[in-house]
Design a protein around this motif. Sequence first.
Motif, PDB file in Angstrom:
ATOM      1  N   ALA A  34       0.678  -1.343   0.009  1.00 43.52           N
ATOM      2  CA  ALA A  34       0.085  -0.017   0.076  1.00 43.52           C
ATOM      3  C   ALA A  34       0.836   1.063   0.157  1.00 43.52           C
ATOM      4  CB  ALA A  34      -1.022  -0.026   1.169  1.00 43.52           C
ATOM      5  N   SER A  35       2.040   1.235   0.670  1.00 49.74           N
ATOM      6  CA  SER A  35       2.730   2.394   0.908  1.00 49.74           C
ATOM      7  C   SER A  35       3.474   2.682  -0.408  1.00 49.74           C
ATOM      8  CB  SER A  35       3.775   2.223   1.890  1.00 49.74           C
ATOM      9  OG  SER A  35       3.420   1.894   3.159  1.00 49.74           O
ATOM     10  N   LEU A  37       2.259   1.829  -3.619  1.00 49.68           N
ATOM     11  CA  LEU A  37       1.258   2.337  -4.426  1.00 49.68           C
ATOM     12  C   LEU A  37       1.115   4.090  -4.470  1.00 49.68           C
ATOM     13  CD1 LEU A  37      -1.327  -0.716  -4.187  1.00 49.68           C
ATOM     14  CD2 LEU A  37       0.061  -0.002  -6.160  1.00 49.68           C
ATOM     15  N   ILE A  38       1.285   4.406  -3.185  1.00 47.68           N
ATOM     16  CA  ILE A  38       0.980   5.753  -3.029  1.00 47.68           C
ATOM     17  C   ILE A  38       1.656   6.801  -3.797  1.00 47.68           C
ATOM     18  CG2 ILE A  38       0.954   7.671  -1.349  1.00 47.68           C
ATOM     19  CD1 ILE A  38       0.297   5.679   0.935  1.00 47.68           C
ATOM     20  N   ILE A  66      -8.629   7.611  -3.639  1.00 41.82           N
ATOM     21  CA  ILE A  66      -7.725   6.482  -3.808  1.00 41.82           C
ATOM     22  C   ILE A  66      -6.507   6.263  -2.660  1.00 41.82           C
ATOM     23  CG2 ILE A  66      -6.157   5.033  -5.229  1.00 41.82           C
ATOM     24  CD1 ILE A  66      -7.940   5.779  -7.700  1.00 41.82           C
ATOM     25  N   THR A  70      -5.765   3.830   0.465  1.00 38.85           N
ATOM     26  CA  THR A  70      -4.588   3.170   0.458  1.00 38.85           C
ATOM     27  C   THR A  70      -3.871   3.736   1.917  1.00 38.85           C
ATOM     28  OG1 THR A  70      -4.387   3.493  -2.068  1.00 38.85           O
ATOM     29  CG2 THR A  70      -2.460   2.779  -1.037  1.00 38.85           C
ATOM     30  N   ALA A  74      -2.768   0.781   4.426  1.00 37.15           N
ATOM     31  CA  ALA A  74      -1.579   0.661   5.068  1.00 37.15           C
ATOM     32  C   ALA A  74      -1.272   0.979   6.611  1.00 37.15           C
ATOM     33  CB  ALA A  74      -0.515   1.804   4.390  1.00 37.15           C
TER      34      ALA A  74
END
Length: 579
Positions: A34-35, A37-38, A66, A70, A74
């Motif tokens: 998740a981190s 994807l940011i 989004i 996210t 996370a």
Amino acid sequence: MKNKSSLKRVLLLIKPYGFMIFMSVLCSVISVAASLLIPIFSGKAIDYMIGDGQTVFGEILKFIIIIAVTVGAACLAQYFSSALNNRVTFKICNDIRNKVNEKLHKLPVSYTDSHRTGDLVSRVTADVDSFADGLLMGFTQLFTGVLTIVAALVIMLVLNWVIALTVIILTPASIFVAKFIASHTHKYFKQQSAIRGEQTALINELIEGQKTVKAFGHEEESIEDFDEVNKRLEKAALNATFYSSLVNPSTRLINNVVYAFVALIGAFFAITGGVGMAMTVGGLSVFLNYAGQYAKPFNEISGVITELQNAFTCIERIFELLDEKEIVETDTPVNPTVKGEVELKNVAFSYEPEKPLITDLNLDVKKGQRVAIVGPTGCGKTTLINLLMRFYDTDSGEIIVDGVEIKDMTRHNLRLRYGMVLQDTWLCHGTVKENISYGKPDASDEDIVTAAKAAHAHSFIKRLPQGYDTVIIGGGANLSAGQRQLICIARAMLSLPQMLILDEATSSIDTRTELKIQSAFAVMMKGRTSFIVAHRLSTIREADVILVMRDGQVIEQGNHDELLKKGGFYANLYNSQFD
């Protein structure tokens, strides 16, 4: 090699919590994913902001939502990962403390006699806490750091392999620096841990002997002793902290250089388009984000390495204790009929091989006999008691109790036959009632009171704030020495085993009370085999047999009148008390 062995043993400690570790790893993977994807979503939003000179608010809002979702995922995954790591770490530490506590009960008395109490306490408390700190940091940051590095590197290779290669080429420098510094800090952490144990031992001694220190005016010397140890601890701690603290700034400097190179090369591609390496401003933002995420774990891992160095130093001290040779019991417990007959055949024993203490000692004690043991200090009286109770094993010869060699029965079965009252009183934290019933936990309140009355302890116990429910603190700090001894005598009178050992049992009691206790002892010893160690010879005149010891040998044997008629060593000892 030692660190590898310790690592294997730590992994064995972790093994029972494999499922929680798996769930923690899964949560860490979700958190890292998740981190990572940011930055992609934020880069897309930036490109929409500056694309074609127009701002598309709908698309930007979509990416903001989004990103928020996210970030929430996370944070939630990181929370569960941290909670699981905390649970695993402190369960492992609980297991270690239980193992150490069990080990201490399995070690021979000779081990605790030869090691300072404070150092053992330090291993169970401070060393386990330090290991917990290192283990927790390892669980929390090491895996996520390595996973972040690998994932960020893969993404950078996909986005722009030229810049990624620059990062790969420069990164090993920080790894080598961290490894070089960490390899030199282990000895300082080991030194720090050892001195901390020494300091704990000294503090323990000074607190326990505070009255003696003050009585002899030894305050200044005690302060100097503490200052000396404290300065050595300060020096060792400063060295460990200084050299370990070099890791973070060194790796941070190299990582900042890497970040600067990424920014310069990325800006070049964004402005010129490069050669097939065109990069948008949003793409540059993404790459810089990944470069930062890639570099950050190196700084964290350097801190983890430092903590792990300290943790492994501490766990090695704990493993040293756990590896000590335990008492070996017989495979088949022997429980012969309790009679109270004791025989010593050619017994030899010494605490140090080069200094013989007891040699060729022979003794035959019949059921119900009262055996007094007298002699000058250091002649072996207490040593003989230690051998009878099997706190120490004989070097040679046999000790036979009720027809069985004591090495052929378990120590537990042997010691159940004895009741002991020692000169050094020991009381546990608990009520007066609990301390009296220590050897017989199922005793009724009536039995406890009866034993206390027989020991002449009932009257002072009733005067305590809560009577028998008064809590004894600090090993009996809220009681006088005589009161502590009376409670110990009541404890022996309650259990009433077949054999008794009285080692200066009335040394802290006033003369009037002592006479009453002696009469109570006479009733208690009737029909029971008793061993009485005494310095005041007037207290053992009624003994059936008096053993006069000198230099580890029984030099005279007989009753009081017989030994006085001989006019030997005992007669001289007895008469000297009235000169």
